[in-house]
Design a protein around this motif. Sequence first.
Motif, mmCIF file in Angstrom:
data_model
loop_
_atom_site.group_PDB
_atom_site.id
_atom_site.type_symbol
_atom_site.label_atom_id
_atom_site.label_comp_id
_atom_site.label_asym_id
_atom_site.label_seq_id
_atom_site.Cartn_x
_atom_site.Cartn_y
_atom_site.Cartn_z
ATOM 1 N N GLN A 242 0.712 -1.107 0.047
ATOM 2 C CA GLN A 242 0.323 -0.029 -0.293
ATOM 3 C C GLN A 242 1.206 1.486 -0.073
ATOM 4 O O GLN A 242 0.419 1.961 -0.876
ATOM 5 C CB GLN A 242 -0.814 -0.158 1.135
ATOM 6 N N LEU A 243 1.762 1.660 0.791
ATOM 7 C CA LEU A 243 2.519 2.638 1.115
ATOM 8 C C LEU A 243 3.058 3.057 -0.161
ATOM 9 O O LEU A 243 3.513 4.082 -1.010
ATOM 10 C CB LEU A 243 3.230 2.477 2.279
ATOM 11 N N GLU A 244 3.892 1.680 -0.860
ATOM 12 C CA GLU A 244 4.840 1.715 -1.615
ATOM 13 C C GLU A 244 3.649 2.487 -3.144
ATOM 14 O O GLU A 244 4.537 3.086 -4.073
ATOM 15 C CB GLU A 244 5.488 0.609 -2.007
ATOM 16 N N LEU A 245 3.201 1.424 -3.497
ATOM 17 C CA LEU A 245 2.079 1.972 -4.542
ATOM 18 C C LEU A 245 1.720 3.444 -4.549
ATOM 19 O O LEU A 245 1.314 3.797 -5.151
ATOM 20 C CB LEU A 245 0.862 1.193 -4.302
ATOM 21 N N ILE A 246 0.576 4.226 -3.334
ATOM 22 C CA ILE A 246 0.644 5.575 -3.011
ATOM 23 C C ILE A 246 2.380 6.529 -2.920
ATOM 24 O O ILE A 246 1.848 7.608 -3.953
ATOM 25 C CB ILE A 246 0.737 5.771 -1.526
ATOM 26 N N GLU A 247 2.902 5.623 -2.819
ATOM 27 C CA GLU A 247 4.802 7.023 -3.742
ATOM 28 C C GLU A 247 4.310 6.386 -5.239
ATOM 29 O O GLU A 247 4.669 7.984 -5.902
ATOM 30 C CB GLU A 247 5.706 6.279 -2.601
ATOM 31 N N LEU A 248 4.212 5.840 -6.134
ATOM 32 C CA LEU A 248 5.018 5.223 -6.598
ATOM 33 C C LEU A 248 3.642 6.304 -7.536
ATOM 34 O O LEU A 248 3.507 6.905 -8.948
ATOM 35 C CB LEU A 248 4.895 3.969 -7.236
ATOM 36 N N GLN A 249 2.373 5.841 -6.785
ATOM 37 C CA GLN A 249 0.885 7.330 -7.993
ATOM 38 C C GLN A 249 1.443 8.616 -7.887
ATOM 39 O O GLN A 249 0.818 9.208 -8.365
ATOM 40 C CB GLN A 249 -0.156 6.785 -6.866
ATOM 41 N N SER A 250 1.949 8.871 -6.790
ATOM 42 C CA SER A 250 2.458 10.463 -6.184
ATOM 43 C C SER A 250 3.622 11.151 -7.487
ATOM 44 O O SER A 250 3.895 12.253 -7.548
ATOM 45 C CB SER A 250 2.441 10.546 -5.034
ATOM 46 N N ASN A 251 4.213 10.183 -7.437
ATOM 47 C CA ASN A 251 5.278 9.996 -8.614
ATOM 48 C C ASN A 251 4.382 10.325 -10.428
ATOM 49 O O ASN A 251 4.751 9.881 -10.661
ATOM 50 C CB ASN A 251 6.243 9.624 -8.154
ATOM 51 N N ASN A 252 5.453 11.630 -10.674
ATOM 52 C CA ASN A 252 4.478 11.710 -12.309
ATOM 53 C C ASN A 252 5.776 11.495 -13.168
ATOM 54 O O ASN A 252 5.577 11.466 -13.777
ATOM 55 C CB ASN A 252 3.699 13.412 -12.620
ATOM 56 N N HIS A 253 6.647 11.382 -12.545
ATOM 57 C CA HIS A 253 7.819 10.957 -13.121
ATOM 58 C C HIS A 253 7.853 9.744 -13.837
ATOM 59 O O HIS A 253 8.058 9.215 -14.931
ATOM 60 C CB HIS A 253 9.332 11.510 -12.331
ATOM 61 N N LEU A 254 7.766 9.086 -12.344
ATOM 62 C CA LEU A 254 7.620 7.565 -13.048
ATOM 63 C C LEU A 254 6.507 6.900 -13.567
ATOM 64 O O LEU A 254 6.548 6.080 -14.512
ATOM 65 C CB LEU A 254 7.549 6.821 -11.927
ATOM 66 N N LYS A 255 5.345 7.897 -13.684
ATOM 67 C CA LYS A 255 4.110 7.198 -15.146
ATOM 68 C C LYS A 255 3.970 7.457 -16.041
ATOM 69 O O LYS A 255 4.050 7.247 -16.763
ATOM 70 C CB LYS A 255 2.077 8.155 -13.743
ATOM 71 N N GLN A 256 4.853 8.978 -16.368
ATOM 72 C CA GLN A 256 5.723 8.831 -17.356
ATOM 73 C C GLN A 256 6.832 7.733 -17.590
ATOM 74 O O GLN A 256 6.318 7.056 -19.578
ATOM 75 C CB GLN A 256 6.309 9.950 -17.565
ATOM 76 N N SER A 257 7.110 7.257 -17.229
ATOM 77 C CA SER A 257 7.627 6.148 -17.130
ATOM 78 C C SER A 257 8.011 5.430 -17.920
ATOM 79 O O SER A 257 7.735 3.910 -18.836
ATOM 80 C CB SER A 257 9.710 6.258 -15.977
ATOM 81 N N PHE A 258 5.976 4.329 -16.981
ATOM 82 C CA PHE A 258 5.850 3.659 -17.191
ATOM 83 C C PHE A 258 4.907 3.297 -18.731
ATOM 84 O O PHE A 258 4.254 2.651 -19.030
ATOM 85 C CB PHE A 258 4.593 3.465 -16.092
ATOM 86 N N LEU A 259 5.081 4.801 -19.175
ATOM 87 C CA LEU A 259 3.904 4.770 -19.633
ATOM 88 C C LEU A 259 4.747 4.192 -21.190
ATOM 89 O O LEU A 259 4.234 3.978 -22.704
ATOM 90 C CB LEU A 259 3.365 6.306 -20.300
ATOM 91 N N ASN A 260 5.827 4.712 -21.119
ATOM 92 C CA ASN A 260 7.023 5.143 -22.585
ATOM 93 C C ASN A 260 7.857 3.652 -22.353
ATOM 94 O O ASN A 260 9.225 4.112 -23.062
ATOM 95 C CB ASN A 260 7.602 6.009 -22.138
ATOM 96 N N MET A 261 7.444 2.955 -21.284
ATOM 97 C CA MET A 261 9.064 1.343 -20.772
ATOM 98 C C MET A 261 7.924 0.248 -21.236
ATOM 99 O O MET A 261 6.587 0.012 -21.026
ATOM 100 C CB MET A 261 10.028 1.964 -19.869
ATOM 101 N N PRO A 262 8.871 -0.375 -21.595
ATOM 102 C CA PRO A 262 8.575 -1.788 -21.903
ATOM 103 C C PRO A 262 8.008 -2.391 -19.863
ATOM 104 O O PRO A 262 8.793 -2.001 -19.559
ATOM 105 C CB PRO A 262 8.946 -3.462 -22.078
ATOM 106 N N LYS A 263 6.784 -2.598 -19.716
ATOM 107 C CA LYS A 263 6.845 -3.176 -17.847
ATOM 108 C C LYS A 263 7.724 -3.516 -17.003
ATOM 109 O O LYS A 263 8.268 -2.912 -16.485
ATOM 110 C CB LYS A 263 5.192 -3.855 -18.004
ATOM 111 N N LEU A 264 8.350 -4.603 -17.885
ATOM 112 C CA LEU A 264 9.684 -5.299 -16.965
ATOM 113 C C LEU A 264 11.483 -4.102 -16.340
ATOM 114 O O LEU A 264 11.516 -4.090 -15.791
ATOM 115 C CB LEU A 264 10.284 -6.538 -18.016
#
Length: 341
Positions: A242-264
């Motif tokens: 839960q805490l790690e997902l909150i950190e992840l979802q709050s980071n716009n830079h990581l969100k952009q990386s997720f859209l532009n990179m393969p999942k692995l």
Amino acid sequence: MTGKKSGFLGLFNQNYPGNNVVFLHCVIHQDALCKSALNMKPVLDAVVKLVNTIRSRGLTHRQFRDFLQSVQSEYSDVLYYTKVRWLSAGCVFERVWQLKDDIVSFFHEKQCSAECEMLEDTEWLSDFAFFTHLLCHINNLNVKMQGKNQFIDDIWAHLKAFKLKLNLFAGQLAKNDLCHFSRLNSIPSVNEEKLKNYKDGLKKLHFEFERRFQDFSAIQTELDIFTMPFNVNCEAVRSDLQLELIELQSNNHLKQSFLNMPKLEFYKSLSKVTFPNLISHAQKISAMFASSYICEQVFSTMNLRKNYFRIRLTDEHLASFLRISASHFEPQYKELLKIKS
């Protein structure tokens, strides 16, 4: 091997109760077994008999192929049906449907119209048209689930989409809408009773898919965390994530990386200090095998390579060859040649 009581699964659960190991039956095998819900035997038997009538007699087979050539048909022959090949029935039905007019003309010319009388029977032909379309959809699903570099969530997405399609088909047939079964439109006056039977058959097939793939539905949340971590509800997941997902979802830079990179690649790029549990979860999901496709591909490759003519093929060479065949890595041929030269 994975029998719930007497197989490996049953023995493992007896000796290690309370374990969190996920057991999954091969999706391609289960997909093939789901077809047993369809009452296809009368149509299948008639098609197989017709194909065997043409191909099992040498003279008739040669005459049929010459006839197809003389009428400039797109196809040169009909296909045999083989039970052990999952896509066989759909391919056989499709070929016979494409050649049905030529088959009728051929047997009429030979004055053997009794051999193809079902192709002139409207009732039987409507069933044949329906199953030809449905098997085409099933074959498309089967092909999508094969191949390398597919994670379990990709295959599960194909299955969920197919189940939704079955519901769509059933609802449209109930309204006499044949937009996805266009071949039924070519059959004059398909009665409402037939359409009701087809709708019921689709519902049975959908129920069979639901029943056989319950093990995938049970890990739906786990798959969602891996597939779309920015969209899951943090309150609905395990507490250690839960805490790690909150950190992840709050980071716009990581969100952009997720859209532009393969999942692995995305999960590899995450900080092991900040997201240790999320990385561990991604490793677990990415390591799951949804099907035995790669294993069976290795066996097929071995059967092709280990033949009577490969007398100098040692066990060591065969093991190395199979390892290369089963992986997606490209050997560095130029570097290997430099070492040998």
